[in-house]
Design an enzyme around this catalytic site. Structure first.
Site, short mmCIF file in Angstrom:
data_model
loop_
_atom_site.label_atom_id
_atom_site.label_comp_id
_atom_site.label_asym_id
_atom_site.label_seq_id
_atom_site.Cartn_x
_atom_site.Cartn_y
_atom_site.Cartn_z
N GLU A 198 0.78 -1.33 0.04
CA GLU A 198 -0.02 0.10 0.04
C GLU A 198 0.83 1.12 0.15
O GLU A 198 0.84 2.23 -0.58
CB GLU A 198 -0.94 0.00 1.27
CG GLU A 198 -1.56 1.26 1.47
CD GLU A 198 -2.69 1.27 0.19
OE1 GLU A 198 -3.04 2.63 0.09
OE2 GLU A 198 -3.29 0.33 -0.33
N GLU A 199 2.07 1.39 0.95
CA GLU A 199 2.56 2.52 0.95
C GLU A 199 4.00 2.68 0.23
O GLU A 199 4.38 3.86 0.15
CB GLU A 199 2.68 2.90 2.56
CG GLU A 199 1.68 2.69 3.29
CD GLU A 199 0.59 3.68 2.86
OE1 GLU A 199 0.58 4.53 2.16
OE2 GLU A 199 -0.59 3.58 3.62
N SER A 600 -11.36 9.31 1.86
CA SER A 600 -10.25 8.79 2.44
C SER A 600 -9.47 10.04 3.34
O SER A 600 -10.20 10.48 3.90
CB SER A 600 -9.14 8.15 1.40
OG SER A 600 -8.09 7.63 2.12
N ASP A 675 -13.27 -2.49 3.97
CA ASP A 675 -12.33 -1.47 3.76
C ASP A 675 -11.03 -2.06 4.33
O ASP A 675 -10.80 -2.10 5.64
CB ASP A 675 -12.52 -0.28 4.23
CG ASP A 675 -11.56 0.91 3.66
OD1 ASP A 675 -10.56 0.42 3.29
OD2 ASP A 675 -12.20 2.05 3.43
N HIS A 707 -12.23 0.09 0.25
CA HIS A 707 -11.67 1.48 0.14
C HIS A 707 -12.55 2.19 -1.12
O HIS A 707 -12.83 3.24 -0.84
CB HIS A 707 -10.44 1.72 0.22
CG HIS A 707 -10.09 2.77 0.87
ND1 HIS A 707 -10.47 3.87 2.01
CD2 HIS A 707 -9.36 3.84 0.00
CE1 HIS A 707 -10.23 5.03 2.06
NE2 HIS A 707 -9.42 5.15 0.94
#
Length: 730
Positions: A198-199, A600, A675, A707
């Protein structure tokens, strides 16, 4: 004086007539409807997908649909015309969705039945196609695998299955299991864990050496990472889905880098230092097939180190170390390329305050800074080593633009290749003789062209003329860009969309759209998507839509972006409130009807803005919001806030949960229960806090949706609900 007075009267009459003409014209055009956007696909644009440049420099390939089946066609660069079909899904009997060729284009790797896992991860059934015979070879007997990658010597494929790394020899179909300890929610070999994916924008975590004799991979031991549990709804009893998710301040995976030697069948661990609470987000092979490069970052991400390692012995040497009082952004140091001379490499860094390109010797010593100035290189596109030229995209013309440039490796001779204002995304051929330009503006859908290296347009591949013709029949508000100063004098960029039949004598409500997270950008001269057309639909209903990029957003240098460090939400909220006050002073705006919405990070911002800015905001919609950074993941959150243990006030003072008592306006809270990114837990806790504060609000949850909140009729339902809410409350 009388002549001047007469002229003024004439001017006013003329302006009024022009306004009436514009309004009459707008009335004769169709209004954008929700059905146009979400049911009919009226505003869907076309593009050119799946492009791979071919080795001879005379052709490129592209993935297209032919009679309901996928096909890979060959395009002649000189003419822009199709020159043959390379892969025919109908003949192969395969409905493939992706493809790649090996270096000599003798084999193709194609994927079918691809199943998404998280944002970037997937698994599918893979085949190797012999391009000469057309024969296909199924890998792993049709079991689903991930990240299948051909070796540089063309006779092997490596992949990940069940958290272990495998290799198959194509000629004999011999399977080798390289790792043995992979286990769900414990150990992953060759693929990223959730938070890295994800990051750090990575899913595959292995790479072949240039000679095909070794495979480097990252191992994730996530056994100590806390488990997050989501329930999925549908069967008689809800099902639990548990996965490893490190929330801020909690334990991360213990990561290590290893190299498997095919000849000896032995695996060597690479020395990354004694500290284990670190990140190892990138591995690269240099031009030397025995030298592996990797990036190491500390837990707080304020130090980034580049190492070179001996792949046989595992010994490593620190080459470059970059530190910051705030954080070192991996995204701004992620263009590491080793040149074919075997002696130098190119990288990017924002160490001088803006992201620029640097040329280094192999030992890390600086040869020169190639680009410089108060603007950012957004991406490196290609390096022509023979001609000693480097191609890149930057914000030099404006933070709102993205243009393509070429510069000599000595830092001289910089030239713009795409002078037209707007946003350009470039796909350049490996021999640097041609490039494909995906060009759009706020008023023009993407135009895809084939160009030579000097910037000359050779052929239009897609101009979206059919979409342009349809757009001509609709009453659309123009996206007008502007800047304004905040109370402390900071200039912020924004845009405003007025109704097509705008009447300056009326009073309109305003809906602000926000994301606002670190390094993000909404105010950009490029073609928008679904949300932009929803904003047009709202404008057609008489709502002015506006957007402001607050402090902390991107394309304006390190200091502007890092200004929100350790206090996420504070300055951003001040800036959104300032934006609302700026709009409230406009003569055609009703200051009692200003709203804000976001998704978000934008949902976090819209919630905070409504509560803290209750004197200016009347209404807010928050979709899938973070409501406390204590619930978000380690890598993203700690980069900007440090850990909760080190900076508890930075986590709590700007949490919407801490400001529920200030809520006065209309609030709609929306979240998907499935999510995996911003957990439904965020909204549950905010709801509890609102109830305790005796605040009335509206909320809606989407069962099992992630999400993105989509699937089936979901998107239509979501935007219909938000539209109805705004009509009632704004």
């Amino acid at each position: 004086m009388n002549m001047i007075k007469s002229w003024r009267v004439f001017s006013l009459v003329l302006i009024a007539m022009i306004g009436m003409a514009i309004n009459t014209q707008a009335q004769n055009l169709k209004k954008v409807t929700l059905e146009d956007i979400f049911k009919k696909g009226t505003f869907n644009e076309k593009s050119v997908y799946g492009i791979n440049w071919m080795k001879d420099g005379q052709f490129y390939s592209s993935l297209v649909q032919r009679g309901g089946a996928p096909a890979v066609v060959k395009i002649n660069l000189a003419t822009g015309e199709e020159a043959g079909v390379l892969l025919d899904g109908a003949k192969l009997g395969l409905n493939f969705s992706s493809y790649s060729f090996n270096a000599d284009e003798s084999k193709a790797l194609i994927a079918t039945d691809v199943e998404s896992i998280y944002r970037r991860s997937s698994k599918g059934i893979f085949y190797v196609v012999d391009m000469a015979s057309g024969q296909k070879q199924q890998l792993m007997n049709g079991e689903k695998i991930s990240y299948a990658t051909l070796s540089p010597d063309n006779d092997k494929v490596a992949f990940v299955k069940d958290n272990d790394l495998f290799m198959v020899e194509l000629a004999s179909n011999k399977l080798t299991q390289i790792t043995q300890d992979g286990e769900w929610n414990k150990v992953i070999n060759g693929a990223a864990d959730w938070v890295y994916e994800e990051e750090f924008s990575m899913a595959q975590a292995f790479k072949w050496s240039p000679d095909g004799k070794k495979i480097a991979f990252i191992r994730f031991d996530e056994s100590q990472v806390p488990e997050f549990n989501m329930q999925t709804w549908g069967p008689l009893y809800p099902q639990d889905y548990k996965f490893k998710y490190p929330k801020a301040g909690e334990k991360n995976s213990t990561v290590s880098i290893h190299v498997y030697d095919l000849a000896t069948a032995k695996t060597q661990k690479i020395d990354a230092g004694t500290e284990t609470d670190i990140y190892l987000p990138r591995i690269y092979w240099t031009q030397n097939a025995n030298t592996l490069a990797f990036i190491r970052m500390n837990r707080l991400q304020n130090q980034l180190d580049i190492f070179h390692a001996n792949a046989t012995s595992g010994e490593s040497k620190l080459i470059i170390s970059e530190t910051s009082k705030t954080y070192v952004d991996l995204d701004y140091n992620d263009d590491l390329q080793y040149l074919s001379d075997g002696k130098t490499f190119i990288r990017t860094s924002e160490q001088d305050g803006f992201k620029h390109i640097y040329h280094h010797n192999l030992d890390g010593s600086l040869i020169r800074q190639i680009t410089s100035g108060s603007w950012e290189v957004t991406s490196m596109v290609g390096i022509d080593e023979k001609a000693k030229k480097l191609y890149f995209i930057s914000t030099e013309a404006s933070p709102l633009e993205r243009n393509f440039y070429v510069i000599n490796l000595d830092g001289k001779g910089k030239k713009i290749l795409t002078p037209l204002k707007g946003s350009h995304t470039i796909n350049m051929s490996p021999d640097h003789k041609f490039y494909i330009d995906y060009y759009s503006t706020a008023d023009m859908p993407v135009k895809v062209t084939l160009n030579d290296a000097a910037g000359k347009e050779l052929k239009v591949l897609e101009d979206n003329q059919a979409l342009r013709d349809r757009l001509a029949g609709f009453a659309l508000g123009k996206k007008e860009f502007f800047t304004f100063p905040t109370v402390d004098g900071t200039e912020l960029n924004g845009y405003i969309i007025k109704p097509a039949d705008f009447d300056p004598n009326k009073k309109y409500p305003v809906l602000m759209y926000v994301y606002g997270g670190p390094g993000s950008q909404n105010v950009l001269n490029s073609w928008g998507g679904t949300r932009d057309f929803w904003h047009q639909q709202l404008a057609a209903e008489g709502i002015i839509v506006a957007c402001v990029d607050n402090r902390g957003t991107g394309a304006r240098g390190r200091d502007f972006k890092h200004s929100t460090y350790a206090n996420l939400g504070k300055l951003e909220t001040i800036d959104q409130i300032e934006g609302a006050k700026y709009f409230a002073k406009m003569p055609f705006v009703d200051p009692t009807r200003i709203g804000i919405w976001g998704w978000s990070y934008g949902g976090y911002m819209s919630s905070l803005s409504l509560m803290v800015g209750n004197e200016v905001f009347k209404t807010a919609i928050a979709v899938a919001p973070v409501t406390t950074w204590r619930y978000y993941d380690t890598i993203y959150t700690e980069r900007y806030l440090q850990t909760p243990q080190l900076n508890p006030s930075g986590y709590d003072e700007n949490s919407p949960i801490s400001h529920v008592n200030k809520l006065k306006g209309n609030f709609l809270l929306i979240h998907g229960t499935g999510d995996d990114n911003v957990h439904f837990q965020n909204s549950v806790d905010l709801v509890n806090a609102l109830i305790a504060a005796d605040k009335q609000f509206e909320t809606f949850y989407y069962p099992n949706r992630n999400h993105g909140i989509y699937g089936g009729n979901t998107t239509w339902h979501l935007y219909t609900m938000m539209t109805d809410f705004l009509k009632r409350k704004l």
